[in-house]
Design an enzyme around this catalytic site. Structure first.
Site, PDB file in Angstrom:
ATOM      1  N   PRO A 175       0.883  -1.280   0.100  1.00 19.29           N
ATOM      2  CA  PRO A 175      -0.164   0.200   0.120  1.00 19.29           C
ATOM      3  C   PRO A 175       0.985   1.115   0.098  1.00 19.29           C
ATOM      4  O   PRO A 175       0.850   1.446   1.079  1.00 19.29           O
ATOM      5  CB  PRO A 175      -0.975  -0.132   1.632  1.00 19.29           C
ATOM      6  CG  PRO A 175       0.275  -1.274   1.866  1.00 19.29           C
ATOM      7  CD  PRO A 175       1.125  -2.210   1.572  1.00 19.29           C
ATOM      8  N   ASP A 347       6.284   2.301   1.860  1.00 21.10           N
ATOM      9  CA  ASP A 347       5.106   1.045   1.785  1.00 21.10           C
ATOM     10  C   ASP A 347       4.103   1.316   3.202  1.00 21.10           C
ATOM     11  O   ASP A 347       5.496   1.046   4.677  1.00 21.10           O
ATOM     12  CB  ASP A 347       5.866  -0.152   2.168  1.00 21.10           C
ATOM     13  CG  ASP A 347       4.864  -1.162   1.683  1.00 21.10           C
ATOM     14  OD1 ASP A 347       4.010  -1.709   2.894  1.00 21.10           O
ATOM     15  OD2 ASP A 347       5.559  -1.671   1.332  1.00 21.10           O
ATOM     16  N   HIS A 348       3.362   1.106   2.893  1.00 17.12           N
ATOM     17  CA  HIS A 348       2.384   1.791   5.237  1.00 17.12           C
ATOM     18  C   HIS A 348       2.530   0.609   5.659  1.00 17.12           C
ATOM     19  O   HIS A 348       2.255   0.615   6.473  1.00 17.12           O
ATOM     20  CB  HIS A 348       1.409   2.503   4.443  1.00 17.12           C
ATOM     21  CG  HIS A 348       0.411   3.545   5.777  1.00 17.12           C
ATOM     22  ND1 HIS A 348       0.701   3.324   6.880  1.00 17.12           N
ATOM     23  CD2 HIS A 348      -0.684   4.327   5.306  1.00 17.12           C
ATOM     24  CE1 HIS A 348       0.006   4.499   6.956  1.00 17.12           C
ATOM     25  NE2 HIS A 348      -0.349   4.617   6.865  1.00 17.12           N
ATOM     26  N   ARG A 349       2.372  -0.605   4.968  1.00 18.32           N
ATOM     27  CA  ARG A 349       3.174  -1.647   6.407  1.00 18.32           C
ATOM     28  C   ARG A 349       3.895  -1.829   7.230  1.00 18.32           C
ATOM     29  O   ARG A 349       3.978  -2.040   8.341  1.00 18.32           O
ATOM     30  CB  ARG A 349       3.159  -3.133   4.893  1.00 18.32           C
ATOM     31  CG  ARG A 349       2.320  -3.564   4.384  1.00 18.32           C
ATOM     32  CD  ARG A 349       2.571  -4.641   3.396  1.00 18.32           C
ATOM     33  NE  ARG A 349       2.721  -4.573   3.125  1.00 18.32           N
ATOM     34  CZ  ARG A 349       3.827  -5.122   1.970  1.00 18.32           C
ATOM     35  NH1 ARG A 349       3.505  -6.621   1.308  1.00 18.32           N
ATOM     36  NH2 ARG A 349       5.537  -5.134   1.352  1.00 18.32           N
TER      37      ARG A 349
END
Length: 375
Positions: A175, A347-349
């Protein structure tokens, strides 16, 4: 005893290779370490060496042909050795790689000059032979509707195929979100000018300074230097920065390792060396692996700002625009200054907004007080 040599996997993303040049011909004696062939992967052209003394008995993939990894590349053995049994065992692969194309000399010459792939052309001559008019017919631009819109078909290169696959995977798997920051560049411009007045042979570029500052900012914000796996997040100790380089066939990312531990001069020379090697397709696979962060700079192309797709397995990529002259506010007064727009895509993870923001604030501080880059 004869040995079958298969198309090697020369990079972590290589799925197929193209034989650019054979340095030996059938019947030639080969010594350990001799260069057998030059093979183009999705990233570079690499030399393939012989591992033992032998004789070249068979070539399975001719110059200019492309084949998947583990396809039959060649057979090595003793002079006059019978290899019929080996050929029979690998008959399926051999048929695929030795597909006969019948073509007239003139048609072949025209196709070569126009860069036309013969595999896509159906011959109208005797026994399916490709002749001049087949090449000319194929080369004609296709017409669409009454507007007569034209286009020319160009087959995908190995590099373009892999780029497409990796970017789609990156976009789908992670994401993405982006943070934007505009930074004043006056002090950095002055520092660069002072450094380049020292009469070194190679000039320091703005990109060199940005790469070094990026590494220092990563060291202060170590969560940025991470990768995602199914079971855990990997926080890397080494800061290895990939430098996006535009080539005619696509994008390649040579890696500068341990950037935080190297001098600015060393970083500058290494970047210049690898950019040259990338454009000449001479990078080795180990020079393209192990990045933990990527910098993509389009400032030299006149781009103000942009966002990039993350270079997996990195958690972030920094996009750098051009230095732009514009009115800015300085001590409550409007003056003419210079700024650059930076975009950090995360990367929002792994990287939350606060972590990415802290990184950009640190980078801003370094670029606006750039002597700290050298300390």
């Amino acid at each position: 005893m004869a040995e079958v040599i298969f198309m090697p996997r020369l990079s972590d993303t290589m799925e197929e290779g193209t034989v650019v040049k054979w340095h030996k011909k059938i019947g030639d004696k080969i010594l350990e370490g001799d260069i057998l062939a030059e093979i183009e992967t999705d990233k570079a052209i690499q030399e393939f060496e012989a591992e033992s003394n032998s004789t070249l008995l068979y070539i399975g993939i001719k110059e200019g042909e492309t084949a998947p990894v583990n396809s039959l590349l060649a057979i090595l053995g003793s002079e006059n050795e019978d290899i019929s049994s080996l050929l029979k065992e690998n008959q399926t692969i051999i048929k695929k790689n030795n597909k006969k194309i019948f073509i007239s000399p003139l048609a072949k010459k025209i196709a070569f000059e126009k860069g036309i792939s013969l595999e896509n052309i159906k011959g109208s001559g005797n026994n399916g032979r490709i002749i001049k008019k087949d090449i000319e017919k194929y080369n004609n631009h296709f017409h669409l509707s009454d507007d007569k819109i034209t286009f020319k078909k160009v087959d995908h290169s190995n590099m373009r195929k892999i780029i497409s696959k990796r970017l789609i995977n990156s976009q789908m798997e992670s994401p993405h979100y982006s943070l934007f920051l505009e930074i004043k560049m006056e002090n950095l411009m002055k520092l660069r000018e002072s450094l380049n007045e020292m009469n070194y042979l190679k000039k320091i570029s703005f990109n060199d300074l940005i790469v070094k500052a990026s590494a220092i900012a990563i060291k202060a914000n170590p969560k940025i230097n991470s990768s995602w796996t199914e079971k855990s997040i990997l926080y890397h100790k080494n800061i290895n920065i990939g430098i996006a380089v535009a080539l005619e066939d696509g994008l390649i990312v040579p890696v500068i390792s341990n950037v935080d531990e190297k001098s600015l001069r060393k970083i500058s020379l290494e970047i210049k060396e690898k950019v040259i090697k990338a454009k000449e397709k001479k990078l080795q696979s180990n020079e393209l692996e192990g990045s933990t962060f990527t910098v993509s700079n389009l400032g030299m192309f006149g781009i103000d700002s942009f966002t990039s797709i993350i270079n997996q397995p990195n958690s972030c990529i920094l996009s750098v625009g051009r230095i732009k002259k514009k009115p800015i506010i300085n001590n409550d007064k409007i003056v003419i200054g210079h700024t650059t727009k930076f975009t950090l895509t995360c990367d929002h993870r792994m990287i939350d907004g606060a972590v990415g923001s802290d990184y950009l604030k640190c980078l801003k501080h370094l670029l606006q007080e750039p002597l700290k880059i050298l300390l």
